[in-house]
Design an enzyme around this catalytic site. Structure first.
Site, mmCIF file in Angstrom:
data_model
loop_
_atom_site.group_PDB
_atom_site.id
_atom_site.type_symbol
_atom_site.label_atom_id
_atom_site.label_comp_id
_atom_site.label_asym_id
_atom_site.label_seq_id
_atom_site.Cartn_x
_atom_site.Cartn_y
_atom_site.Cartn_z
ATOM 1 N N LYS A 150 85.024 48.842 27.548
ATOM 2 C CA LYS A 150 85.420 48.389 28.879
ATOM 3 C C LYS A 150 86.869 47.921 28.811
ATOM 4 O O LYS A 150 87.222 47.092 27.955
ATOM 5 C CB LYS A 150 84.518 47.242 29.341
ATOM 6 N N LYS A 191 68.990 49.408 34.019
ATOM 7 C CA LYS A 191 69.172 47.984 33.743
ATOM 8 C C LYS A 191 67.817 47.391 33.379
ATOM 9 O O LYS A 191 66.939 47.232 34.236
ATOM 10 C CB LYS A 191 69.778 47.293 34.977
HETATM 11 MG MG MG Z 1 76.292 47.983 28.903
#
Ligand code: MG
Length: 366
Positions: free
Chosen positions: A265, A165
């Site tokens: 997703k 991240k």
């Molecule tokens: Mg991503």
């Protein structure tokens, strides 16, 4: 088969690591997940789940999911849950947009289709490919040294793909990527996911500074146009995630040569029906995928497993096992990670049986 009722359950899912941090100073400590049960006239119940990554990640939030499902529920009574195309058309006509609201309903209908036919969802989606598939581990945003140490820990657990991240201060992010690359071994995969956090000029600096590192760049900036600019200036393989919210964006991205991999997703695109459509299109077009969801527990992880396990191996870049990130297990039969790999159940439907005592009383029922 007809839908006779719909129940909504709310679940708190705390994290083993305590908190999950990504770009823009965002973090979540307890995920707010929504489980949906669809009851039918022949006694079968289908299960689905939607869990947004807080309210600041995509245009989605947990209470919005529950409000939206309550809005749609009365219109679904009497419909055939096995007619997935019709159910999706019905939801799209009744509510414009809000794909995440529809995801758990669609997922529950796939569970019913599997249960009614006696087949696992993975079989209905093309069949299990091999015995299992590789997962990635998301590395929450910390100092470069802490992130490198976490990679070493998760590597010992069997993971070989690591998604850092980033999307913060560009100099720190360059250090994060370099520190991570230093602890990797041959065959490991490193992804730097900025989650839209860089401005265009910061993204260009980072991408240029890591030209010599074997790393994928994921969703550097907010807009598609900004991402495309970065893509055209970097020699690193490129992943689009947040901006790929449906089949139109996949087609545009392919036409513009905007990415090598898409992050698919389930709830971002409106459920398993639409995710499978995009999956099959990506396979035909030669685009690899990370198959996952915004977050979730046992049911979301099961749905990911069925879609991922039925995807040709060379196009499955990676997938996620969210139920190993959270401390609460609420369904028997959910897939459990072995090393850094997962497999989809061979039982009918999603193959999960929720533990009613853990779910508690429904917050809504019809
Ligand atoms: Mg991503």
């Amino acid at each position: 088969m007809k839908i006779t009722g719909l129940r909504i359950f709310q679940l708190d899912l705390p994290l083993h690591e305590g908190t999950y941090k990504w770009s823009g100073g965002n973090s979540v400590s307890v995920f707010d997940s929504t489980v949906v049960a669809i009851d039918t006239d022949d006694g079968l119940t289908g299960w689905g789940e939607i869990c947004p990554l807080g309210a600041a990640y995509l245009p989605a939030y947990a209470r919005g999911a529950r409000a939206g499902i309550q809005e749609l529920a009365p219109q679904l009574i009497g419909s055939n849950p096995l007619a997935l195309g019709q159910i999706n058309e019905q939801m799209d006509m009744a509510m414009r947009g809000h794909p995440y609201v529809k995801s758990a309903i669609d997922m529950a209908c796939w569970d019913l289709l599997g249960k009614a036919s006696g087949l696992p969802v993975a079989t209905l989606m093309g069949g299990h490919v091999g015995s299992d598939f590789a997962l990635y581990r998301a590395i929450s945003q910390e100092s470069p040294a802490k992130m490198a140490k976490k990679i070493e820990g998760y590597r010992r657990q069997g993971y070989r793909k690591f998604q850092l991240k980033v999307g913060g201060d560009p100099d720190t992010d360059i250090a994060r990527i370099r520190a991570a690359a230093d602890v990797l071994k041959r065959g490991d995969v490193l992804i730097a996911d900025a989650n839209t956090g860089w401005t265009q000029h910061a993204a260009l600096r980072v991408a240029d500074a890591v030209r010599d590192i074997d790393v994928y760049i994921e969703q550097p900036c907010t807009s598609y146009a900004q991402c495309l600019t970065v893509r055209r200036h970097t020699n690193r393989p490129f992943i689009l995630d947040e901006v790929v919210d449906g089949i139109d964006m996949v087609l545009q991205g392919v036409a513009d040569h905007a990415m090598d991999v898409v992050n698919l997703k389930i709830s971002k695109v409106g459920g398993l029906t639409k995710a499978r459509q995009i999956r099959d299109l990506c396979v035909s077009l030669g685009i690899a995928m990370t198959i996952e969801d915004t977050w979730g527990g046992d049911i979301v992880t099961a749905a990911i497993a069925h879609l991922a396990h039925s995807t040709p191996e060379r196009f499955l870049f990676s997938a996620t096992d969210f139920n190993s990130y959270v401390t609460v297990s609420f369904a028997d039969g959910a897939p459990i990670r072995k090393g850094g790999r997962l497999s989809a159940s061979s039982r009918p439907g999603l193959g999960v049986e929720p533990k009613m005592r853990t779910l508690g009383a429904p917050v809504f029922s019809l």
